[in-house]
Design a protein around this motif. Sequence first.
Motif: not given
Length: 233
Positions: A108-114, A160-164, A169-170
């Motif tokens: 989750d941490r790395l995908f959030a960065r991406l 939009a999909p990445y920001e959503d 996922y907070a």
Amino acid sequence: MRAWFERRYLDVLGSIYIYNEHRGYTAIDRVIESVVKRSPDDVVLIARLQAHRADERKHYLMFRRWFERRGIMPFAVGRTFGHIDRFVEIMFGTPIARLKTQDVVESDRLFARLCRVIALTERRGYVQVETLLTNRIILSDPILTRIFSIIRKDEPSHWAPYEDWLDAYAQRGPIWWERIVDYVVHAELLFLKLPFLFLNPWARPRGRWPDEADRNAMSGDGLHNAPVPGGPA
């Protein structure tokens, strides 16, 4: 001299865009593959990523047809001219071609960065297209103007999909230093690399189209035959 300058500017700009659009959809292919493995039931996210990928390929093909109509090939540019390439390399410490996408998506941490990198890149692209659509040289080419108008219309659905996902996922959104990195990457491309390519007398055209090397370039995804706006169907 003026005609040469304007033609050269469009050739350089189109070459950079066609590289980035190709890099965009081929990189998204890897993200989609990894997301499907991690969350096969998240059909909404997968569908939105697939729509993003389809738009990037559509944009690539529009630029390709624009070059083909003019009977020339784009300049041979590589990852040095890729916004997402440089951004990913800074944020993950590795070139995008060697990024272990599955490992990134599983965290989750790395995908959030991406997600932040992609969202910032897409928002930056929108601002850049807005600027280009006020450029007299761009507006002198009706087909290229139409291409950029289509990109401007498509762009908001890309971040939009990445920001959503970040919201769902907070995960935090981009912070000041990530925005600075995005700005610096863009400034390097605009004020250093683009002029270098423009003034480089040794710049040579590509020998083949980028998508000819794609694993599934002609696999019948239905987009290869997409017409250039203003051109023959």
